[in-house]
Write a protein that holds these residues in place. Structure first.
Motif, PDB file in Angstrom:
ATOM      1  N   GLN A   1       0.851  -1.194   0.000  1.00  0.00           N
ATOM      2  CA  GLN A   1       0.000   0.000   0.000  1.00  0.00           C
ATOM      3  C   GLN A   1       0.883   1.239   0.000  1.00  0.00           C
ATOM      4  O   GLN A   1       1.822   1.337   0.790  1.00  0.00           O
ATOM      5  CB  GLN A   1      -0.906   0.003   1.232  1.00  0.00           C
ATOM      6  N   VAL A   2       0.586   2.158  -0.875  1.00  0.00           N
ATOM      7  CA  VAL A   2       1.339   3.408  -0.974  1.00  0.00           C
ATOM      8  C   VAL A   2       0.387   4.555  -0.673  1.00  0.00           C
ATOM      9  O   VAL A   2      -0.682   4.657  -1.266  1.00  0.00           O
ATOM     10  CB  VAL A   2       1.937   3.586  -2.384  1.00  0.00           C
ATOM     11  N   GLN A   3       0.778   5.398   0.238  1.00  0.00           N
ATOM     12  CA  GLN A   3      -0.013   6.582   0.545  1.00  0.00           C
ATOM     13  C   GLN A   3       0.672   7.811  -0.029  1.00  0.00           C
ATOM     14  O   GLN A   3       1.890   7.968   0.112  1.00  0.00           O
ATOM     15  CB  GLN A   3      -0.201   6.722   2.047  1.00  0.00           C
ATOM     16  N   LEU A   4      -0.136   8.662  -0.650  1.00  0.00           N
ATOM     17  CA  LEU A   4       0.376   9.878  -1.278  1.00  0.00           C
ATOM     18  C   LEU A   4      -0.354  11.074  -0.691  1.00  0.00           C
ATOM     19  O   LEU A   4      -1.587  11.066  -0.612  1.00  0.00           O
ATOM     20  CB  LEU A   4       0.149   9.828  -2.790  1.00  0.00           C
ATOM     21  N   VAL A   5       0.404  12.080  -0.316  1.00  0.00           N
ATOM     22  CA  VAL A   5      -0.191  13.271   0.279  1.00  0.00           C
ATOM     23  C   VAL A   5       0.348  14.497  -0.441  1.00  0.00           C
ATOM     24  O   VAL A   5       1.554  14.789  -0.376  1.00  0.00           O
ATOM     25  CB  VAL A   5       0.116  13.366   1.784  1.00  0.00           C
ATOM     26  N   GLU A   6      -0.563  15.214  -1.117  1.00  0.00           N
ATOM     27  CA  GLU A   6      -0.180  16.427  -1.825  1.00  0.00           C
ATOM     28  C   GLU A   6      -0.274  17.636  -0.908  1.00  0.00           C
ATOM     29  O   GLU A   6      -1.072  17.659   0.033  1.00  0.00           O
ATOM     30  CB  GLU A   6      -1.078  16.669  -3.040  1.00  0.00           C
ATOM     31  N   SER A   7       0.502  18.630  -1.232  1.00  0.00           N
ATOM     32  CA  SER A   7       0.437  19.901  -0.514  1.00  0.00           C
ATOM     33  C   SER A   7       0.963  20.989  -1.433  1.00  0.00           C
ATOM     34  O   SER A   7       1.560  20.706  -2.482  1.00  0.00           O
ATOM     35  CB  SER A   7       1.259  19.851   0.779  1.00  0.00           C
ATOM     36  N   GLY A   8       0.735  22.234  -1.033  1.00  0.00           N
ATOM     37  CA  GLY A   8       1.293  23.359  -1.774  1.00  0.00           C
ATOM     38  C   GLY A   8       0.304  24.121  -2.626  1.00  0.00           C
ATOM     39  O   GLY A   8       0.665  25.143  -3.223  1.00  0.00           O
TER      40      GLY A   8
ATOM     41  N   GLY B   1       6.413   4.389   2.057  1.00  0.00           N
ATOM     42  CA  GLY B   1       7.040   3.201   1.505  1.00  0.00           C
ATOM     43  C   GLY B   1       8.530   3.362   1.282  1.00  0.00           C
ATOM     44  O   GLY B   1       9.056   4.460   1.180  1.00  0.00           O
ATOM     45  N   ARG B   2       9.186   2.216   1.194  1.00  0.00           N
ATOM     46  CA  ARG B   2      10.642   2.190   1.072  1.00  0.00           C
ATOM     47  C   ARG B   2      11.112   2.085  -0.368  1.00  0.00           C
ATOM     48  O   ARG B   2      12.315   2.106  -0.628  1.00  0.00           O
ATOM     49  CB  ARG B   2      11.191   1.008   1.867  1.00  0.00           C
ATOM     50  N   SER B   3      10.163   1.949  -1.297  1.00  0.00           N
ATOM     51  CA  SER B   3      10.531   1.701  -2.688  1.00  0.00           C
ATOM     52  C   SER B   3      10.237   2.885  -3.591  1.00  0.00           C
ATOM     53  O   SER B   3      10.139   2.717  -4.799  1.00  0.00           O
ATOM     54  CB  SER B   3       9.791   0.462  -3.205  1.00  0.00           C
ATOM     55  N   PHE B   4      10.136   4.058  -3.016  1.00  0.00           N
ATOM     56  CA  PHE B   4       9.751   5.235  -3.798  1.00  0.00           C
ATOM     57  C   PHE B   4      10.652   5.409  -5.013  1.00  0.00           C
ATOM     58  O   PHE B   4      10.178   5.770  -6.093  1.00  0.00           O
ATOM     59  CB  PHE B   4       9.798   6.479  -2.915  1.00  0.00           C
TER      60      PHE B   4
ATOM     61  N   ASN C   1      14.372  11.472  -4.180  1.00  0.00           N
ATOM     62  CA  ASN C   1      14.192  10.130  -3.636  1.00  0.00           C
ATOM     63  C   ASN C   1      14.568  10.048  -2.155  1.00  0.00           C
ATOM     64  O   ASN C   1      14.037   9.218  -1.423  1.00  0.00           O
ATOM     65  CB  ASN C   1      15.005   9.126  -4.443  1.00  0.00           C
ATOM     66  N   ALA C   2      15.472  10.891  -1.719  1.00  0.00           N
ATOM     67  CA  ALA C   2      15.852  10.884  -0.305  1.00  0.00           C
ATOM     68  C   ALA C   2      14.695  11.328   0.581  1.00  0.00           C
ATOM     69  O   ALA C   2      14.629  10.955   1.757  1.00  0.00           O
ATOM     70  CB  ALA C   2      17.056  11.786  -0.086  1.00  0.00           C
ATOM     71  N   LYS C   3      13.788  12.129   0.015  1.00  0.00           N
ATOM     72  CA  LYS C   3      12.632  12.628   0.767  1.00  0.00           C
ATOM     73  C   LYS C   3      11.332  11.949   0.374  1.00  0.00           C
ATOM     74  O   LYS C   3      10.263  12.329   0.851  1.00  0.00           O
ATOM     75  CB  LYS C   3      12.512  14.139   0.575  1.00  0.00           C
ATOM     76  N   ASN C   4      11.417  10.963  -0.511  1.00  0.00           N
ATOM     77  CA  ASN C   4      10.192  10.289  -0.985  1.00  0.00           C
ATOM     78  C   ASN C   4       9.162  11.298  -1.495  1.00  0.00           C
ATOM     79  O   ASN C   4       7.960  11.178  -1.220  1.00  0.00           O
ATOM     80  CB  ASN C   4       9.561   9.442   0.134  1.00  0.00           C
ATOM     81  N   THR C   5       9.619  12.266  -2.243  1.00  0.00           N
ATOM     82  CA  THR C   5       8.742  13.358  -2.648  1.00  0.00           C
ATOM     83  C   THR C   5       8.922  13.678  -4.131  1.00  0.00           C
ATOM     84  O   THR C   5      10.038  13.665  -4.651  1.00  0.00           O
ATOM     85  CB  THR C   5       9.031  14.615  -1.805  1.00  0.00           C
TER      86      THR C   5
ATOM     87  N   GLY D   1       7.315   1.986 -12.430  1.00  0.00           N
ATOM     88  CA  GLY D   1       8.400   2.926 -12.648  1.00  0.00           C
ATOM     89  C   GLY D   1       8.298   3.778 -13.895  1.00  0.00           C
ATOM     90  O   GLY D   1       9.223   4.527 -14.221  1.00  0.00           O
ATOM     91  N   ARG D   2       7.158   3.737 -14.573  1.00  0.00           N
ATOM     92  CA  ARG D   2       7.033   4.462 -15.829  1.00  0.00           C
ATOM     93  C   ARG D   2       6.554   5.887 -15.597  1.00  0.00           C
ATOM     94  O   ARG D   2       6.250   6.279 -14.484  1.00  0.00           O
ATOM     95  CB  ARG D   2       6.042   3.720 -16.730  1.00  0.00           C
ATOM     96  N   ALA D   3       6.444   6.629 -16.665  1.00  0.00           N
ATOM     97  CA  ALA D   3       5.931   8.002 -16.600  1.00  0.00           C
ATOM     98  C   ALA D   3       4.912   8.175 -17.720  1.00  0.00           C
ATOM     99  O   ALA D   3       5.024   9.076 -18.549  1.00  0.00           O
ATOM    100  CB  ALA D   3       7.066   9.005 -16.747  1.00  0.00           C
ATOM    101  N   LEU D   4       3.921   7.305 -17.723  1.00  0.00           N
ATOM    102  CA  LEU D   4       2.928   7.291 -18.793  1.00  0.00           C
ATOM    103  C   LEU D   4       1.864   8.352 -18.581  1.00  0.00           C
ATOM    104  O   LEU D   4       1.628   8.814 -17.459  1.00  0.00           O
ATOM    105  CB  LEU D   4       2.286   5.907 -18.871  1.00  0.00           C
ATOM    106  N   GLY D   5       1.208   8.684 -19.653  1.00  0.00           N
ATOM    107  CA  GLY D   5       0.215   9.749 -19.590  1.00  0.00           C
ATOM    108  C   GLY D   5      -1.213   9.285 -19.422  1.00  0.00           C
ATOM    109  O   GLY D   5      -2.129  10.099 -19.493  1.00  0.00           O
ATOM    110  N   THR D   6      -1.409   8.009 -19.183  1.00  0.00           N
ATOM    111  CA  THR D   6      -2.757   7.492 -18.998  1.00  0.00           C
ATOM    112  C   THR D   6      -2.987   7.141 -17.536  1.00  0.00           C
ATOM    113  O   THR D   6      -2.142   6.505 -16.906  1.00  0.00           O
ATOM    114  CB  THR D   6      -2.989   6.270 -19.887  1.00  0.00           C
ATOM    115  N   ASP D   7      -4.132   7.523 -17.019  1.00  0.00           N
ATOM    116  CA  ASP D   7      -4.345   7.337 -15.582  1.00  0.00           C
ATOM    117  C   ASP D   7      -4.488   5.873 -15.197  1.00  0.00           C
ATOM    118  O   ASP D   7      -4.269   5.521 -14.031  1.00  0.00           O
ATOM    119  CB  ASP D   7      -5.531   8.158 -15.085  1.00  0.00           C
ATOM    120  N   THR D   8      -4.784   5.009 -16.154  1.00  0.00           N
ATOM    121  CA  THR D   8      -4.913   3.597 -15.819  1.00  0.00           C
ATOM    122  C   THR D   8      -3.571   2.959 -15.481  1.00  0.00           C
ATOM    123  O   THR D   8      -3.526   1.851 -14.945  1.00  0.00           O
ATOM    124  CB  THR D   8      -5.563   2.826 -16.968  1.00  0.00           C
ATOM    125  N   ALA D   9      -2.471   3.633 -15.780  1.00  0.00           N
ATOM    126  CA  ALA D   9      -1.142   3.102 -15.457  1.00  0.00           C
ATOM    127  C   ALA D   9      -0.791   3.278 -13.987  1.00  0.00           C
ATOM    128  O   ALA D   9       0.162   2.675 -13.499  1.00  0.00           O
ATOM    129  CB  ALA D   9      -0.084   3.781 -16.316  1.00  0.00           C
TER     130      ALA D   9
END
Length: 124
Positions: A1-8, A26-29, A74-78, A102-110
């Motif tokens: 499980q990966v949790q993502l928190v946006e700010s700014g 997570g440790r695999s960011f 990557n050191a800050k997982n951000t 690990g990709r940077a695709l433009g489709t949200d299903t990725a």
């Protein structure tokens, strides 16, 4: 499980800058591809920018090229989205997302994991 928190996010005037941040658990960011999407009022969610595990970057929208820059620490997982010369049409909720392949695709299903979003409002 990966949790993502946006700010700014926030309310700014046209021409201003903002930097969005997305902190991941997570440790695999460093192996994740990360993307930024946005959803403007009354519109569908659209891809803005992506960065792969190897730091390869993609920008989907001609309207943001040259104004927005995606980067990662990557050191800050951000992952960051630096937004310059903001325009009223950039007003949207901005979401970050993680692709465990690990990709940077433009489709949200990725993307498997999503943050809750951060509101950006640009006044004219």
């Amino acid at each position: 499980q990966v949790q993502l928190v946006e700010s700014g996010g926030g309310l700014v005037q046209a021409g201003d800058s903002l930097r969005l941040s997305c902190a991941a658990s997570g440790r695999s960011f460093r192996t994740y591809g990360m993307g930024w999407f946005r959803r403007a009022p009354g519109k569908e969610r659209e891809f803005v920018a992506g960065i792969s595990w190897s730091d390869s970057r993609t920008y989907s929208l001609d309207s943001v090229k040259g104004r927005f820059t995606i980067s990662r620490d990557n050191a800050k997982n951000t992952v960051y989205l630096q937004m310059n010369s903001l325009e009223p049409q950039d007003t949207a909720v901005y979401y970050c997302a993680a692709d465990l392949r690990g990709r940077a695709l433009g489709t949200d299903t990725a993307y498997s994991y999503w943050g809750q979003g951060t509101q950006v409002t640009v006044s004219s």
